[in-house]
Design an enzyme around this catalytic site. Structure first.
Site, PDB file in Angstrom:
ATOM      1  N   ASP A 219     -20.100  -9.364   0.152  1.00  0.00           N
ATOM      2  CA  ASP A 219     -20.381  -8.508   1.069  1.00  0.00           C
ATOM      3  C   ASP A 219     -19.859  -7.463  -0.073  1.00  0.00           C
ATOM      4  O   ASP A 219     -18.950  -7.903  -1.362  1.00  0.00           O
ATOM      5  CB  ASP A 219     -19.223  -8.220   2.779  1.00  0.00           C
ATOM      6  CG  ASP A 219     -18.129  -8.847   2.421  1.00  0.00           C
ATOM      7  OD1 ASP A 219     -17.697  -9.785   2.356  1.00  0.00           O
ATOM      8  OD2 ASP A 219     -16.981  -7.374   1.505  1.00  0.00           O
ATOM      9  N   ASP A 221     -17.546  -4.999   0.850  1.00  0.00           N
ATOM     10  CA  ASP A 221     -16.865  -4.577   1.580  1.00  0.00           C
ATOM     11  C   ASP A 221     -17.460  -3.040   2.332  1.00  0.00           C
ATOM     12  O   ASP A 221     -18.265  -3.113   2.306  1.00  0.00           O
ATOM     13  CB  ASP A 221     -15.164  -3.960   0.807  1.00  0.00           C
ATOM     14  CG  ASP A 221     -13.689  -4.234   1.674  1.00  0.00           C
ATOM     15  OD1 ASP A 221     -13.485  -5.027   2.926  1.00  0.00           O
ATOM     16  OD2 ASP A 221     -13.014  -3.720   1.367  1.00  0.00           O
TER      17      ASP A 221
HETATM   18  N1  ADE Z   1     -13.795 -11.928   3.242  1.00  0.00           N
HETATM   19  C1  ADE Z   1     -14.942 -12.006   2.990  1.00  0.00           C
HETATM   20  N2  ADE Z   1     -14.607 -11.195   2.389  1.00  0.00           N
HETATM   21  C2  ADE Z   1     -13.710  -9.892   3.125  1.00  0.00           C
HETATM   22  C3  ADE Z   1     -13.654  -8.951   2.595  1.00  0.00           C
HETATM   23  N3  ADE Z   1     -14.516  -7.596   2.829  1.00  0.00           N
HETATM   24  N4  ADE Z   1     -12.786  -8.401   2.875  1.00  0.00           N
HETATM   25  C4  ADE Z   1     -11.576  -9.185   3.016  1.00  0.00           C
HETATM   26  N5  ADE Z   1     -11.493 -10.390   3.210  1.00  0.00           N
HETATM   27  C5  ADE Z   1     -13.040 -11.466   3.184  1.00  0.00           C
END
Ligand code: ADE
Length: 281
Positions: A219, A221
């Site tokens: 992703d 974030d």
């Molecule tokens: N693991 C996978 N995506 C994450 C994110 N955006 N923030 C923290 N841990 C994660």
């Protein structure tokens, strides 16, 4: 130290994170669940075999994904692996991307960490009268990175894209970051973010193990758009790219199992880091 039957000691381990629960080409031959002074590991350790070489596999979040990142018994995990002879750890993790060019499904081998855990996870073996200070300037193992780079290059045809360095922010969780935090991490030069690199990497160094995390972006974030990151997004990319992840880890293990790499898998270059304090494991 554990001797895996006719196969000899188990020097290499894979710690599987979210979505990585098996490794292509390896057959399970045994299971061990050692008691350590810090309790049992997250799950029984599977001993797998390929071409006569045993490899340990440990599910970081438990066999049923029952441990949230802040609940993972990291000291028991590292002590149990060390106890069966492991000196070289490939740790897999799903991560959020903090940079446009690291796209979901890309792989990253980080070379640095920024610790944003809150100090509430037990994070050292050295306490209660056992004093030790290990160097941690370069928290990962550049020799393993070289192997990962070669494997990823040979998988370019399958669409595997690897970023050869990067700074991982390890946050406490289990909630994801706020947008202000996510932007602050970007301003610090963070490349990717997860909740699992620490204390695992610190404990591996205290235990004089060669340790490298391989990250897969799942992703962007929350900095990237008005959309929030959620677990279904992480799981979607993990399952879509799971085959590449399993192939990459399998290819890295094949290289590590070669005789030429025996000094690396026995972590000769990390010996003496803990000034002997590790001998209690
Ligand atoms: N693991 C996978 N995506 C994450 C994110 N955006 N923030 C923290 N841990 C994660």
């Amino acid at each position: 130290c554990f001797v895996g039957g006719a196969l000899g000691p188990v020097h290499i381990a894979v710690i599987g994170g979210t979505g990585l629960y098996k490794i292509d080409g390896y057959t399970p031959i045994a299971q061990v669940n050692p008691d350590t002074p810090w309790g049992k590991p997250s799950a029984p350790i599977l001993i797998l075999e390929h071409n006569g070489v045993p490899v340990a596999f440990l599910a970081r979040h438990g066999a049923h994904h029952q441990f949230a990142p802040h609940e993972v018994p990291a000291r028991a995990n590292i002590a149990a692996l060390r106890h069966i002879g492991v000196r070289c750890v490939i740790a897999f993790s799903a991560v959020g991307s903090l940079q446009e060019e690291i796209k979901p499904m890309d792989f990253v081998v980080p070379d640095q960490i920024i610790d944003r855990t809150k100090g509430i996870r037990p994070f050292t073996f050295f306490e209660g009268g056992l004093v030790g200070h290990v160097p941690f300037g370069d928290p990962f193992d550049s020799k393993i990175v070289d192997i990962v780079k070669g494997c990823a290059a040979s998988m370019k045809g399958d669409g595997v894209k690897l970023h050869e360095k990067g700074t991982i922010i390890c946050m406490e969780g289990p909630q994801f970051s706020t947008r202000a935090e996510s932007n602050m991490y970007r301003s610090w030069g963070g490349s990717v973010i997860n909740m699992s690199a620490l204390p695992e990497a610190k404990l591996a160094r205290e235990a004089e193990m060669a340790y490298q995390m391989i990250c897969m972006a799942t992703d962007y974030d929350c900095w990237h758009s008005t959309e929030d990151v959620d677990v279904s997004m992480v799981m979607h990319y993990m399952s879509t790219n799971g085959q590449n992840a399993r192939h990459l880890v399998g290819a890295v293990l094949d290289q590590l199992c070669k005789q030429d790499n025996s000094d690396l898998v026995q972590a000769k270059h990390w010996e003496g880091q803990s000034k002997g304090a590790v001998s209690f494991m």
